[in-house]
Design a protein around this motif. Structure first.
Motif, short mmCIF file in Angstrom:
data_model
loop_
_atom_site.label_atom_id
_atom_site.label_comp_id
_atom_site.label_asym_id
_atom_site.label_seq_id
_atom_site.Cartn_x
_atom_site.Cartn_y
_atom_site.Cartn_z
N PRO A 225 0.86 -1.18 -0.02
CA PRO A 225 -0.10 0.01 0.07
C PRO A 225 0.82 1.44 -0.06
CG PRO A 225 0.15 -1.12 2.05
CD PRO A 225 0.58 -2.21 1.27
N GLY A 226 0.27 2.25 -0.78
CA GLY A 226 1.16 3.30 -0.87
C GLY A 226 2.23 3.61 -2.02
N LYS A 227 2.63 2.58 -2.47
CA LYS A 227 3.60 2.42 -3.44
C LYS A 227 3.14 2.72 -4.85
CE LYS A 227 7.26 0.31 -0.88
NZ LYS A 227 8.15 -0.62 -0.69
N LYS A 228 3.48 3.82 -5.59
CA LYS A 228 2.74 3.74 -7.11
C LYS A 228 3.68 2.84 -7.96
CE LYS A 228 1.22 8.75 -6.28
NZ LYS A 228 1.27 9.79 -6.65
N LYS A 229 3.14 1.63 -8.22
CA LYS A 229 3.71 0.72 -8.97
C LYS A 229 2.35 0.20 -9.87
CE LYS A 229 7.69 -0.81 -6.31
NZ LYS A 229 8.50 -1.75 -5.76
N LYS A 230 2.95 -0.48 -11.06
CA LYS A 230 2.10 -1.03 -11.72
C LYS A 230 1.31 -2.06 -11.36
CE LYS A 230 1.27 -3.20 -16.48
NZ LYS A 230 1.76 -3.51 -17.68
N ALA A 231 0.08 -2.12 -11.04
CA ALA A 231 -0.66 -3.23 -10.30
C ALA A 231 -0.29 -4.69 -11.09
CB ALA A 231 -2.21 -2.87 -10.45
N PRO A 232 -0.15 -5.70 -10.36
CA PRO A 232 0.11 -6.98 -11.28
C PRO A 232 -1.11 -7.39 -11.41
CG PRO A 232 0.48 -7.22 -8.63
CD PRO A 232 0.30 -5.88 -8.99
N GLU A 233 -1.35 -8.70 -11.85
CA GLU A 233 -2.47 -9.30 -12.15
C GLU A 233 -2.97 -9.87 -11.00
OE1 GLU A 233 -4.22 -10.12 -15.00
OE2 GLU A 233 -3.20 -8.65 -16.07
N PRO A 234 -4.33 -9.89 -10.72
CA PRO A 234 -4.91 -10.26 -9.39
C PRO A 234 -4.41 -11.90 -9.21
CG PRO A 234 -6.46 -9.07 -10.73
CD PRO A 234 -5.46 -9.09 -11.60
N LEU A 235 -4.32 -12.34 -8.09
CA LEU A 235 -4.10 -13.51 -7.74
C LEU A 235 -5.29 -14.64 -7.97
CD1 LEU A 235 -2.20 -15.63 -6.33
CD2 LEU A 235 -3.12 -15.14 -4.23
N LEU A 236 -5.04 -15.44 -8.64
CA LEU A 236 -6.29 -16.34 -9.10
C LEU A 236 -7.46 -15.39 -9.72
CD1 LEU A 236 -6.07 -19.04 -6.28
CD2 LEU A 236 -5.29 -19.06 -8.39
N ARG A 237 -7.08 -14.18 -10.34
CA ARG A 237 -8.28 -13.28 -10.68
C ARG A 237 -9.07 -13.03 -9.57
NH1 ARG A 237 -11.20 -16.09 -15.43
NH2 ARG A 237 -11.54 -17.78 -13.70
N VAL A 238 -8.63 -13.22 -8.43
CA VAL A 238 -9.63 -12.57 -7.06
C VAL A 238 -9.01 -11.46 -6.34
CG1 VAL A 238 -10.81 -13.62 -5.10
CG2 VAL A 238 -10.65 -14.93 -7.05
N TRP A 239 -7.85 -11.78 -5.97
CA TRP A 239 -7.25 -10.91 -4.98
C TRP A 239 -6.33 -9.91 -5.62
CZ3 TRP A 239 -7.89 -16.10 -3.75
CH2 TRP A 239 -8.76 -16.38 -2.59
N LYS A 240 -6.65 -8.58 -5.63
CA LYS A 240 -5.57 -7.45 -5.90
C LYS A 240 -4.51 -6.92 -5.12
CE LYS A 240 -9.60 -4.31 -5.05
NZ LYS A 240 -10.58 -3.68 -6.10
N THR A 241 -4.89 -7.30 -3.87
CA THR A 241 -3.81 -6.88 -2.80
C THR A 241 -4.41 -7.70 -1.66
OG1 THR A 241 -3.06 -5.11 -1.40
CG2 THR A 241 -5.34 -5.30 -1.87
N LYS A 242 -3.47 -7.43 -0.37
CA LYS A 242 -3.69 -8.27 0.79
C LYS A 242 -4.16 -7.33 1.66
CE LYS A 242 -1.32 -10.96 4.26
NZ LYS A 242 0.11 -11.21 4.85
N SER A 243 -5.21 -7.52 2.57
CA SER A 243 -5.62 -6.74 3.38
C SER A 243 -4.85 -6.84 4.80
CB SER A 243 -7.35 -7.16 3.85
OG SER A 243 -7.85 -6.33 5.02
N VAL A 244 -4.82 -5.70 5.20
CA VAL A 244 -4.01 -5.82 6.65
C VAL A 244 -4.53 -6.30 7.82
CG1 VAL A 244 -2.87 -3.34 6.14
CG2 VAL A 244 -5.14 -3.37 7.19
N PHE A 245 -5.67 -6.62 7.71
CA PHE A 245 -6.59 -7.36 8.94
C PHE A 245 -6.12 -8.85 8.72
CE2 PHE A 245 -9.99 -4.11 8.33
CZ PHE A 245 -9.57 -3.38 9.34
N TRP A 246 -5.59 -9.42 7.66
CA TRP A 246 -5.02 -10.82 7.53
C TRP A 246 -3.92 -11.04 8.68
CZ3 TRP A 246 -7.51 -14.59 6.30
CH2 TRP A 246 -8.54 -14.49 5.11
N ASP A 247 -3.15 -9.66 9.12
CA ASP A 247 -2.36 -9.87 10.26
C ASP A 247 -2.73 -10.17 11.49
OD1 ASP A 247 -0.49 -9.30 8.14
OD2 ASP A 247 -0.43 -7.29 8.41
#
Length: 336
Positions: A225-247
């Motif tokens: 989060p916060g870093k301006k980079k080209k977004a990768p392909e979503p994981l399994l076409r489902v997840w575009k990033t990891k929520s902080v609540f998984w910590d």
């Protein structure tokens, strides 16, 4: 739990609440420990459609109260206020990191709190039970894709979707809703009303929280989060990033860590339904493109003809002053 009576009257009757109690014996033993809920949504404080400003308040509430008190204004607290020139998007995790750190402390070791009733200090613990959002907020907070071919938040990568051609509406539609019916339900065989096929499949397999956390932890291209980079392909076409609540140490054991707000869904579905039944301009879903979609799918031949006469054309949409007032309900007859 209410014995053998399978009714959900309060989140305390649900499986996530029982999972939290099973995760920590100290948390379950003391009724003074708190179970929280979180919600956030975009709003415009200026009351107009100004797109140069975005405000996302983050609210918390306690589920330890009775159902008729949980959602009272005096028991809802604003944790933070996210403001900017545009929506936070996936960078909302950058702000929720502060909330997550406080939740980690509240879970272990807890916070020394004064009990005014007993006149003593105790170590109060708190846990986040779920987050509640509309569909857009759900995608931001959970990190899941909420549109496109894998837009179903429950089916995930097993979503049954169909892209309609540009000759019609060119929309992405989801035709797997009959999978949730009972195996002997007669609607499974009525493919002529849906996609022309008999539905023989059962509900898709639900991924456990442990499985999802393992997939996200092993995702090397997960954007920070916060870093301006080209977004990768979503994981399994489902997840575009990891929520902080998984910590959070208990997040993986929750059955429904993210929830959808029923108010938004009910409002949108009801508006579309009434708009179509009453043939309301700009709200009805019955139009030339919808009729073309039915013809392409080869279903509902009785609706392949021209739609009902439109009460407003594209030329008329810019002429608000000349627009005739329409009455969707008949006026009462005058008494003799």
């Amino acid at each position: 739990d209410n014995g053998d009576e399978q009714k959900l009257r309060h989140p305390a009757d649900a499986s996530p609440w029982r999972a939290l109690k099973g995760e920590d014996a100290d948390f379950a033993a003391d009724p003074r420990n708190i179970v929280l809920g979180v919600s956030t949504d975009g709003m415009n404080p200026y009351g107009n459609q100004n797109t140069n400003h975005s405000t996302w308040p983050v609210f918390l509430w306690m589920y330890n109260l009775p159902p008729w008190k949980c959602m009272k204004t005096k028991y809802i607290h604003m944790s933070m206020l996210i403001q900017g020139t545009k929506q936070p998007g996936n960078n909302i995790n950058l702000y929720l990191e502060l909330l997550k750190e406080e939740l980690q402390v509240l879970w272990n070791p807890g916070v020394r709190t004064w009990d005014a009733f007993k006149g003593e200090y105790f170590m109060m613990k708190a846990a986040l039970l779920t987050t509640v959002h509309d569909y857009l907020g759900y995608g931001y907070v959970s990190g899941q894709v909420c549109h496109g071919h894998c837009g179903c938040t429950r089916c995930m990568d097993d979503t049954t979707s169909l892209q309609l051609p540009k000759l019609g509406s060119s929309k992405t539609v989801y035709m797997g809703h009959r999978r949730w019916l009972e195996p002997d339900d007669p609607w499974r065989k009525r493919g002529y009303l849906f996609n022309g096929e008999v539905e023989k499949r059962g509900p898709p397999r639900k991924r456990s929280g442990t499985e999802i956390k393992m997939l996200l932890d092993e995702w090397e291209e997960c954007p920070s989060p916060g870093k301006k980079k080209k977004a990768p392909e979503p994981l399994l076409r489902v997840w575009k990033t990891k929520s902080v609540f998984w910590d959070l140490p208990y997040w993986k054991i929750l059955d429904t860590p993210y929830s959808l707000d029923q108010m938004h869904i009910t409002k949108n579905v009801l508006e579309s339904l009434l708009g179509t039944l009453l043939n309301m301009p700009e709200k009805t879903k019955d139009g030339p493109k919808a009729r073309t979609d039915l013809k392409i799918l080869g279903i509902r031949e009785d609706l392949h003809g021209a739609p009902p006469m439109e009460t407003e054309t594209k030329m008329d949409r810019g002429k608000k002053g000349n627009k005739k007032k329409e009455h969707y309900c008949p006026t009462p007859l005058a008494s003799p």
